[in-house]
Design a protein around this motif. Structure first.
Motif, PDB file in Angstrom:
ATOM      1  N   PRO A  77       0.121  15.955  -0.971  1.00 25.22           N
ATOM      2  CA  PRO A  77      -1.345  15.562  -1.620  1.00 25.22           C
ATOM      3  C   PRO A  77      -2.397  15.748  -0.530  1.00 25.22           C
ATOM      4  O   PRO A  77      -3.517  15.722  -0.794  1.00 25.22           O
ATOM      5  CB  PRO A  77      -0.663  14.411  -2.079  1.00 25.22           C
ATOM      6  N   MET A  78      -1.892  15.347   0.678  1.00 24.11           N
ATOM      7  CA  MET A  78      -3.078  15.461   1.713  1.00 24.11           C
ATOM      8  C   MET A  78      -3.962  16.798   1.729  1.00 24.11           C
ATOM      9  O   MET A  78      -5.290  16.652   1.755  1.00 24.11           O
ATOM     10  CB  MET A  78      -2.681  15.138   3.145  1.00 24.11           C
ATOM     11  N   TRP A  79      -3.212  17.849   1.620  1.00 19.78           N
ATOM     12  CA  TRP A  79      -3.908  19.164   1.598  1.00 19.78           C
ATOM     13  C   TRP A  79      -4.481  19.274   0.391  1.00 19.78           C
ATOM     14  O   TRP A  79      -5.600  20.209   0.297  1.00 19.78           O
ATOM     15  CB  TRP A  79      -2.954  20.006   2.096  1.00 19.78           C
ATOM     16  N   ALA A 137       6.524   7.020   3.097  1.00 24.01           N
ATOM     17  CA  ALA A 137       7.915   7.882   2.717  1.00 24.01           C
ATOM     18  C   ALA A 137       7.893   8.094   1.090  1.00 24.01           C
ATOM     19  O   ALA A 137       8.860   8.640   0.801  1.00 24.01           O
ATOM     20  CB  ALA A 137       9.098   7.128   3.061  1.00 24.01           C
ATOM     21  N   GLY A 138       6.752   7.684   0.504  1.00 22.90           N
ATOM     22  CA  GLY A 138       6.734   7.826  -1.235  1.00 22.90           C
ATOM     23  C   GLY A 138       6.417   9.197  -1.446  1.00 22.90           C
ATOM     24  O   GLY A 138       6.756   9.505  -2.490  1.00 22.90           O
ATOM     25  N   GLN A 139       5.855   9.990  -0.696  1.00 24.65           N
ATOM     26  CA  GLN A 139       5.468  11.407  -0.971  1.00 24.65           C
ATOM     27  C   GLN A 139       5.279  12.332   0.192  1.00 24.65           C
ATOM     28  O   GLN A 139       5.458  11.892   1.313  1.00 24.65           O
ATOM     29  CB  GLN A 139       4.086  11.333  -1.878  1.00 24.65           C
ATOM     30  N   MET A 184       0.849  -1.323  -0.166  1.00 21.34           N
ATOM     31  CA  MET A 184       0.023  -0.086   0.069  1.00 21.34           C
ATOM     32  C   MET A 184       0.956   1.088  -0.078  1.00 21.34           C
ATOM     33  O   MET A 184       0.786   2.235  -0.770  1.00 21.34           O
ATOM     34  CB  MET A 184      -0.907  -0.139   1.362  1.00 21.34           C
ATOM     35  N   SER A 185       1.753   1.404   1.005  1.00 23.18           N
ATOM     36  CA  SER A 185       2.666   2.407   0.809  1.00 23.18           C
ATOM     37  C   SER A 185       3.981   2.081   1.204  1.00 23.18           C
ATOM     38  O   SER A 185       4.303   0.806   1.713  1.00 23.18           O
ATOM     39  CB  SER A 185       2.181   3.508   2.056  1.00 23.18           C
TER      40      SER A 185
HETATM   41  N1  NAD Z   1      -0.200  17.843   5.291  1.00 19.78           N
HETATM   42  C1  NAD Z   1      -0.307  18.543   6.336  1.00 19.78           C
HETATM   43  O1  NAD Z   1      -0.817  19.843   6.390  1.00 19.78           O
HETATM   44  C2  NAD Z   1      -0.330  17.800   7.623  1.00 19.78           C
HETATM   45  C3  NAD Z   1      -0.452  18.591   8.834  1.00 19.78           C
HETATM   46  C4  NAD Z   1      -0.456  17.586  10.048  1.00 19.78           C
HETATM   47  C5  NAD Z   1      -0.038  16.411  10.155  1.00 19.78           C
HETATM   48  N2  NAD Z   1       0.027  15.697   8.862  1.00 19.78           N
HETATM   49  C6  NAD Z   1       0.315  14.278   9.009  1.00 19.78           C
HETATM   50  O2  NAD Z   1       1.594  14.050   8.340  1.00 19.78           O
HETATM   51  C7  NAD Z   1       1.638  12.632   7.839  1.00 19.78           C
HETATM   52  C8  NAD Z   1       1.856  12.543   6.518  1.00 19.78           C
HETATM   53  O3  NAD Z   1       0.979  13.633   5.869  1.00 19.78           O
HETATM   54  P1  NAD Z   1       1.056  14.015   4.256  1.00 19.78           P
HETATM   55  O4  NAD Z   1       0.554  15.471   4.316  1.00 19.78           O
HETATM   56  O5  NAD Z   1       2.595  13.816   3.746  1.00 19.78           O
HETATM   57  O6  NAD Z   1       0.071  13.306   3.519  1.00 19.78           O
HETATM   58  P2  NAD Z   1       0.192  12.460   2.296  1.00 19.78           P
HETATM   59  O7  NAD Z   1      -1.191  11.928   1.743  1.00 19.78           O
HETATM   60  O8  NAD Z   1       0.876  13.387   1.112  1.00 19.78           O
HETATM   61  O9  NAD Z   1       1.227  11.031   2.395  1.00 19.78           O
HETATM   62  C9  NAD Z   1       0.431  10.075   3.168  1.00 19.78           C
HETATM   63  C10 NAD Z   1       1.640   8.825   3.077  1.00 19.78           C
HETATM   64  O10 NAD Z   1       0.892   8.020   3.838  1.00 19.78           O
HETATM   65  C11 NAD Z   1       0.732   6.785   3.216  1.00 19.78           C
HETATM   66  N3  NAD Z   1      -0.128   5.804   3.563  1.00 19.78           N
HETATM   67  C12 NAD Z   1      -1.562   5.973   3.670  1.00 19.78           C
HETATM   68  N4  NAD Z   1      -2.375   4.930   3.913  1.00 19.78           N
HETATM   69  C13 NAD Z   1      -1.314   3.842   4.275  1.00 19.78           C
HETATM   70  C14 NAD Z   1      -1.414   2.587   4.708  1.00 19.78           C
HETATM   71  N5  NAD Z   1      -2.454   2.032   4.889  1.00 19.78           N
HETATM   72  N6  NAD Z   1      -0.193   1.996   5.033  1.00 19.78           N
HETATM   73  C15 NAD Z   1       1.095   2.754   4.668  1.00 19.78           C
HETATM   74  N7  NAD Z   1       1.097   3.817   4.169  1.00 19.78           N
HETATM   75  C16 NAD Z   1      -0.110   4.438   4.141  1.00 19.78           C
HETATM   76  C17 NAD Z   1       0.747   7.099   1.687  1.00 19.78           C
HETATM   77  O11 NAD Z   1       0.970   6.324   0.786  1.00 19.78           O
HETATM   78  C18 NAD Z   1       1.698   8.289   1.722  1.00 19.78           C
HETATM   79  O12 NAD Z   1       2.716   7.942   1.347  1.00 19.78           O
HETATM   80  C19 NAD Z   1       0.130  12.105   7.947  1.00 19.78           C
HETATM   81  O13 NAD Z   1       0.044  11.436   9.265  1.00 19.78           O
HETATM   82  C20 NAD Z   1      -0.747  13.414   8.197  1.00 19.78           C
HETATM   83  O14 NAD Z   1      -1.907  13.217   9.199  1.00 19.78           O
HETATM   84  C21 NAD Z   1      -0.129  16.112   7.728  1.00 19.78           C
END
Ligand code: NAD
Length: 259
Positions: free
Chosen positions: A191-193, A20-22, A1-2
């Protein structure tokens, strides 16, 4: 999955990063490689190898404890029993009013953001205890670990719980020389935001891009969106010698968005 990213270092230490992919995970993995750790992830692998560090890529769904356990086992088998840093970064969010949240979606979010983090922490700590080397365990908190937001209810619930679990694990594992902390970002350009923005645009009847721009303008005191590398800087500090007296904390890095 990731993807998870074990990184081995010139320090002769390995770091393991989930998701860690993105996004933030990718920035953490490459930053830790620059700091001297070797790692594990496909495209990110090439980037890390270009920095002169070793890297491998393991696929694991953090909803499945056995897959996390196997990923850590494969990491130490391939890179050596020197796991020093583990980062439970993987996370997801849905953006919906609570009355529209289905049980299935809530369960998915809890399994990834909370149970995935707990299990990653525990499997990493078991390996560190076995090695007898101590270590640094980090998890993805958020400003939502302190203040939740409308339409992000289950997400905020998981991030509050991350803060609680971080404290509990820090208390239990201090005796093994393991520090446990969480990073708490604000609005990070990942990508999350992009996903949150699209969903808020739909809920609020505004155009794509506006929800993010409005919140950055209104909430971030430092006046710019947070880059994943801003989060990686905090992680780099927490795993360094400079961070050795810090444990049990969920530390906000958010440009003042939480104020
Ligand atoms: N982007 C923000 O503003 C923000 C703010 C606060 C906290 N966070 C937290 O930081 C972390 C990373 O966020 P991001 O913005 O890089 O998100 P993102 O969506 O860009 O990346 C999330 C990563 O998690 C992986 N993932 C998702 N489901 C998974 C699963 N079941 N098993 C293994 N991997 C899985 C995805 O493949 C991806 O690589 C998250 O926990 C998020 O809640 C993000």
């Amino acid at each position: 999955m990731s993807v998870v990213a074990p990184i081995k270092a010139s320090l002769n230490r390995i770091a393991f990063v989930t998701g860690a992919g993105q996004g933030i995970g990718r920035a953490i993995a490459t930053r830790l490689a620059r700091d001297g750790y070797d790692q594990k992830v496909d495209e990110v692998v090439a980037e890390i190898k270009a920095l002169g560090r070793d890297a491998i890529s393991v696929q694991a769904d953090v909803r499945e404890p056995k897959q996390i356990e196997a990923a850590i086992a494969e990491t130490v088998e391939k890179l050596g029993p020197r796991l020093y840093v583990s980062v439970a970064n993987a996370g997801v969010t849905q953006v919906k009013p609570l009355l529209e949240c289905t049980p299935e979606w809530i369960e998915n979010e809890v399994r990834i953001n909370l149970l995935g983090l707990m299990n990653t922490h525990i499997f990493a700590a078991k390996q560190m205890v076995k090695q007898g080397t101590g270590g640094r365990i980090l998890g993805a908190g958020s400003i939502a670990s302190y203040r939740t937001a409308e339409n992000l209810g289950p997400y905020g619930g998981t991030k509050f719980a991350v803060r609680g679990f971080t404290e509990a694990a820090a208390k239990e594992w201090a005796q093994y020389d393991i520090r446990v902390n969480a990073y708490g970002p604000g609005i990070v350009d990942t990508p999350m935001w992009d996903h949150i923005d699209r969903e808020l645009a739909r809920i609020e009847g505004i155009s794509v891009g506006e929800a993010k721009a409005q919140r950055v303008k209104k909430e971030i005191k430092l006046g710019r969106i947070q880059e994943p590398e801003d989060v990686a800087k905090l992680v780099s500090f927490l795993v360094s010698e400079e961070g050795e007296y810090i444990t049990g904390q969920t530390i906000k890095t958010c440009g003042g968005a939480s104020l």
